[in-house]
Design a protein around this motif. Structure first.
Motif, mmCIF file in Angstrom:
data_model
loop_
_atom_site.group_PDB
_atom_site.id
_atom_site.type_symbol
_atom_site.label_atom_id
_atom_site.label_comp_id
_atom_site.label_asym_id
_atom_site.label_seq_id
_atom_site.Cartn_x
_atom_site.Cartn_y
_atom_site.Cartn_z
ATOM 1 N N ASN A 127 5.182 9.222 -9.797
ATOM 2 C CA ASN A 127 4.903 10.343 -8.898
ATOM 3 C C ASN A 127 4.393 9.868 -7.536
ATOM 4 O OD1 ASN A 127 2.342 9.437 -9.816
ATOM 5 N ND2 ASN A 127 1.436 11.430 -9.313
ATOM 6 N N ALA A 128 4.556 8.581 -7.241
ATOM 7 C CA ALA A 128 4.036 8.029 -5.992
ATOM 8 C C ALA A 128 5.144 7.335 -5.205
ATOM 9 C CB ALA A 128 2.905 7.049 -6.273
ATOM 10 N N ARG A 136 0.121 4.379 0.076
ATOM 11 C CA ARG A 136 0.741 4.932 -1.134
ATOM 12 C C ARG A 136 0.359 6.398 -1.258
ATOM 13 N NH1 ARG A 136 1.128 1.249 -6.377
ATOM 14 N NH2 ARG A 136 2.625 0.324 -4.920
ATOM 15 N N TYR A 167 0.317 9.632 -3.648
ATOM 16 C CA TYR A 167 0.361 10.158 -5.013
ATOM 17 C C TYR A 167 0.424 11.683 -4.926
ATOM 18 C CZ TYR A 167 -1.688 5.518 -5.969
ATOM 19 O OH TYR A 167 -1.956 4.170 -6.028
ATOM 20 N N ASP A 212 -3.844 3.227 -8.641
ATOM 21 C CA ASP A 212 -2.873 3.800 -9.580
ATOM 22 C C ASP A 212 -3.555 4.437 -10.782
ATOM 23 O OD1 ASP A 212 -0.881 2.927 -7.922
ATOM 24 O OD2 ASP A 212 -0.161 1.321 -9.238
ATOM 25 N N ALA A 253 -5.674 7.743 -9.262
ATOM 26 C CA ALA A 253 -4.885 8.842 -8.706
ATOM 27 C C ALA A 253 -4.602 9.970 -9.701
ATOM 28 C CB ALA A 253 -3.579 8.300 -8.131
ATOM 29 N N ASN A 270 -4.734 13.932 -9.021
ATOM 30 C CA ASN A 270 -3.528 14.747 -9.181
ATOM 31 C C ASN A 270 -3.648 15.758 -10.303
ATOM 32 O OD1 ASN A 270 -1.150 12.043 -8.445
ATOM 33 N ND2 ASN A 270 -2.397 13.268 -7.093
#
Length: 279
Positions: free
Chosen positions: A44-45, A61, A63, A86, A89, A93
């Motif tokens: 999703n990034a 990056r 996200y 990572d 995030a 989200n």
């Protein structure tokens, strides 16, 4: 970002403070800890590279949660890189319902060039313009927030002091108020620094920030003491402000020490009543 566009943006930027005293090699080498590290983005990034001059670009990056969600432009702490986020995030989200855009500095992650204080501040404006254009081109409609952790507080407060009309709120986590106070605590004599303004840059700049502001700090921060956060909180030029102290936490475990309190504070700030319904 094309080089000519970068130059036009720089030409229209507010007059930048003189960071040359902090750009000396002996200070840059002591303050910045660039780490070259890069991984492929999760599903999703997406990665984005912002050209900051003719020879350097900064890796970022994005996200994504949803095009209608608020988006936080995040400047990370020293020694960190975008791919470190990572694992963080998904909290932004999936639990908070927020898009997260993380920016590196020159020499960090997949970025080229070498970091200096001057370039870090100038680059924050170029990153913001590229970030804003990306949101517009992608029809993202949510509010924009800027957040800076530790060293990243310089970039975040810089933007908040200049972009009152385009940013809905400022979040400072583990930030410092006075460079002089921080550097002398680390062992540099004040006379050696050559900085006359005790509040340079964050304390002086936050006095011009009128947008809603959230300050988060660790109670037992051994690198940047809690007094720095209190100075920022007391001097920000808005009545819409909140200071959240994470009990028993230190500089590098502030988030993990009490994740519910940490993320609840961000969620309540981003989705405060005047921001409307959650999407």
């Amino acid at each position: 970002m094309p080089e000519d566009l970068s130059q036009r943006i720089i030409a229209t930027m507010p007059q930048q403070d003189d960071y040359s005293a902090l750009d000396r090699p002996e200070l840059v080498q002591f303050v910045f800890y660039p780490r070259r590290d890069f991984t492929s983005p999760p599903s999703n990034a997406t990665d984005r590279f912002v050209a900051v001059d003719a020879t350097a670009s900064v890796s970022c990056r994005f996200y994504v949660h949803d095009k209608d969600s608020p988006t936080i432009l995040y400047f990370h702490g020293n020694g960190e890189v975008v791919s470190d986020h990572d694992y963080i995030a998904p909290i932004y989200n999936d639990q908070l319902g927020v898009n997260l855009f993380v920016a590196d500095y020159r020499g960090y992650g997949a970025s080229s060039g070498r970091p200096t204080f001057s370039s870090m501040v100038t680059d924050s404006h170029l990153i913001f313009e590229d970030f804003s254009a990306m949101l517009s081109e992608g029809s993202y409609s949510g509010a924009i927030f800027v957040m800076g952790r530790s060293l990243g507080s310089v970039s975040a407060i810089e933007l908040a002091s200049c972009e009152h009309d385009r940013i809905s709120g400022l979040i400072v986590e583990s930030g410092f108020a006075s460079t002089v106070r921080l550097m002398t605590r680390l062992g540099f004599p004040r006379d050696f620094l050559g900085i006359e303004d005790f509040g340079f840059p964050n304390l002086s700049k936050i006095r011009t920030v009128t947008m809603p502001t959230l300050v988060i700090h660790a109670e037992r921060d051994s690198l940047i003491p809690l007094e720095e956060a209190k100075d920022l909180f007391e001097n920000v030029a808005t009545k819409e402000k909140r200071l959240v102290v994470i009990p028993k936490a230190d500089h590098n475990d502030i988030m993990m020490a009490d994740m519910p309190t940490y993320f609840r504070a961000i969620e309540e700030f981003v989705f405060r009543p005047d921001r409307g319904e959650r999407r």
